[in-house]
Scaffold this motif. Structure first.
Motif, PDB file in Angstrom:
ATOM      1  N   HIS A   1      29.250  71.913  35.451  1.00 46.77           N
ATOM      2  CA  HIS A   1      28.999  73.311  35.101  1.00 46.77           C
ATOM      3  C   HIS A   1      27.691  73.825  35.696  1.00 46.77           C
ATOM      4  CE1 HIS A   1      31.997  71.970  32.256  1.00 46.77           C
ATOM      5  NE2 HIS A   1      32.197  73.198  31.845  1.00 46.77           N
TER       6      HIS A   1
ATOM      7  N   ARG B   1      35.873  78.068  31.036  1.00 51.74           N
ATOM      8  CA  ARG B   1      36.508  77.597  32.264  1.00 51.74           C
ATOM      9  C   ARG B   1      37.830  76.896  31.949  1.00 51.74           C
ATOM     10  NH1 ARG B   1      31.023  77.112  32.868  1.00 51.74           N
ATOM     11  NH2 ARG B   1      30.076  77.449  34.918  1.00 51.74           N
TER      12      ARG B   1
ATOM     13  N   TRP C   1      40.335  74.231  33.733  1.00 54.56           N
ATOM     14  CA  TRP C   1      40.383  73.263  34.818  1.00 54.56           C
ATOM     15  C   TRP C   1      41.786  72.688  34.950  1.00 54.56           C
ATOM     16  CZ3 TRP C   1      35.479  72.374  37.015  1.00 54.56           C
ATOM     17  CH2 TRP C   1      34.380  72.776  36.247  1.00 54.56           C
TER      18      TRP C   1
ATOM     19  N   PRO D   1      37.176  75.126  38.637  1.00 53.27           N
ATOM     20  CA  PRO D   1      38.018  75.871  37.680  1.00 53.27           C
ATOM     21  C   PRO D   1      39.118  76.655  38.390  1.00 53.27           C
ATOM     22  CG  PRO D   1      35.675  76.210  37.230  1.00 53.27           C
ATOM     23  CD  PRO D   1      35.757  75.522  38.549  1.00 53.27           C
TER      24      PRO D   1
ATOM     25  N   VAL E   1      38.659  81.554  34.880  1.00 56.42           N
ATOM     26  CA  VAL E   1      37.456  81.679  34.060  1.00 56.42           C
ATOM     27  C   VAL E   1      37.575  82.933  33.194  1.00 56.42           C
ATOM     28  CG1 VAL E   1      35.938  80.473  35.676  1.00 56.42           C
ATOM     29  CG2 VAL E   1      36.241  82.950  35.868  1.00 56.42           C
TER      30      VAL E   1
END
Length: 421
Positions: free
Chosen positions: A296, A336, A338, A345, A348
């Protein structure tokens, strides 16, 4: 410092579509402290959604009705319209057998929530008890609430009545989780550095204390077959426990800061952990290795910086029921989504002061709770699972990694089944 790797154009990442929001009521004299929404939860059958509005109050709403309201009224001001519609339905004598909204005063600040459902054929692990105060039927649905004073209160979801008051912890109940097998075994994680195992079919008898954490325990999660428990906490702790022997299997090492959330994949082959070190790790819990890392903060922080106040603390992580997607929530005001097949990602969404997140039972919606006691909902990435992935999940539900490696199949198939490709 950036929120995405240099190879990713942030403008090309899809934005999640907002579904709705449930706003906590406020008054001019409300204290900001105590309004936090630390946990959101969907019932296993998808019938209810629960969240803490802050100041001791937990709200239970029928999820289908709530979701339909979002579709009818849009995303704004839905809290009032949901309340109005549900109150009208609940007052109708013809709707008595349908799910009803409940507002529960828990008596203290609520830190954790968990739904549990019973399977009558699953017997209590205590064989010496010949009678019980409560008889749990097949349609029983319970809500456990963990409080600031160390107590755990068990509620009947359908009536909103208090059934049990469990008292043994000495500090905040930071997380709760029910065994998915319907046994009504409940595990609590506390700041008193312990996990405790409760048998609700035995009137809430405390069966075992799991010790090993040297500091606060932040979270816990059962594997889908209820055989393994993961617990996470301060001082980088990630522990795996054998829930048949109540013994520690192994400690997973790799994080550089407090680990605050964990969840298994639907087939039990993967374990996701979220940490203040700005990372989500995806592990193979059977052999204790890291398979994937979702960052992140870029470039990736050094261990010293990751171990401090880095402004990218990951607060929560949740596995989708398709076994392919993971949601994470961090202090950079972003949710996010994934894919386990990508290192960045796929979607978002913006969110200020987020604390927790959870996928709906069918995986189509993500709910996220915030500091002010509100909840926000987004549509999740749409994806049709391949036949290969569905077969992989079916195999991994019954076969650990050690057995997969011994299968008489090509190495490429073994790698696929082991989530290495």
């Amino acid at each position: 410092m950036a929120s995405f790797p240099p190879s990713v154009n942030e403008k090309l990442i899809a934005r999640s579509r907002p579904i709705g929001e449930l706003l906590a009521p406020t008054s001019p004299f409300d204290k900001k402290c105590g309004r936090e929404n630390w946990t959101v939860a969907f019932a296993p059958d998808g019938s209810y959604f629960a969240w803490s509005q802050g100041h001791r109050i937990v709200k239970l709403v029928p999820w289908t009705q709530c979701f339909n309201n979002f579709l009818l009224h849009g995303t704004k001001n839905v809290a009032n319209s949901v309340n109005a519609r549900l109150s009208r339905q609940n007052s109708d004598s013809g709707q008595k057998n349908k799910p009803c909204e409940h507002i529960i005063d828990c008596g203290d600040i609520v830190w954790s929530l968990a739904f549990g459902s019973s399977v009558p054929e699953k017997q209590s692990r205590c064989v010496n008890i010949e009678w019980h105060r409560f008889k749990f039927g097949q349609d029983q649905l319970l809500l456990a609430t963990g409080l600031n004073n160390g107590r755990i209160k068990i509620w009947d979801v359908y009536t909103g009545k208090l059934l049990l008051n469990l008292m043994d912890h000495t500090e905040v109940i930071r997380d709760l989780t029910f065994a998915p097998d319907g046994s009504l075994i409940l595990v609590s994680a506390s700041r008193d550095k312990t996990l405790r195992v409760w048998d609700l079919k035995d009137d809430g008898n405390m069966m075992k204390v799991l010790r090993g954490h040297q500091n606060w325990v932040y979270g816990c999660a059962f594997s889908p077959d209820s055989s393994i428990l993961c617990s996470v906490g301060a001082s980088k702790a990630v522990f795996l426990w054998d829930m048949d022997k109540y013994s520690m299997i192994r400690k997973l090492e790799g994080h550089h800061n407090d680990v605050v959330a964990c969840e298994f994949s639907p087939d039990g082959a993967l374990l996701a952990t979220a940490s203040y070190d700005t990372r989500v790790y995806v592990w193979d819990p059977h052999i204790g290795v890291i398979l994937m890392e979702f960052g992140h903060l870029f470039p990736a922080p050094t261990p010293i910086f990751a171990g401090g106040a880095n402004d990218r603390w990951v607060r929560s992580v949740s596995f989708s029921h398709d076994g392919l997607h993971i949601a994470s929530l961090a202090d950079d005001k972003m949710v996010r989504f994934w894919s386990i097949e990508e290192d960045h990602p796929v979607q978002v969404a913006p969110l200020n002061n987020g604390l927790c997140c959870a996928f709906s039972t069918d995986g189509s919606v993500l709910a996220a709770g915030t500091h002010d006691g509100s909840v926000y909902f987004w549509a999740t990435p749409k994806h049709v699972s391949s036949l290969q992935h569905l077969c992989r999940m079916a195999i991994r539900r019954v076969m650990p990694t050690s057995q997969v490696k011994n299968l008489p199949v090509p190495s490429k198939v073994v790698e696929f089944l082991s989530y290495l490709t």
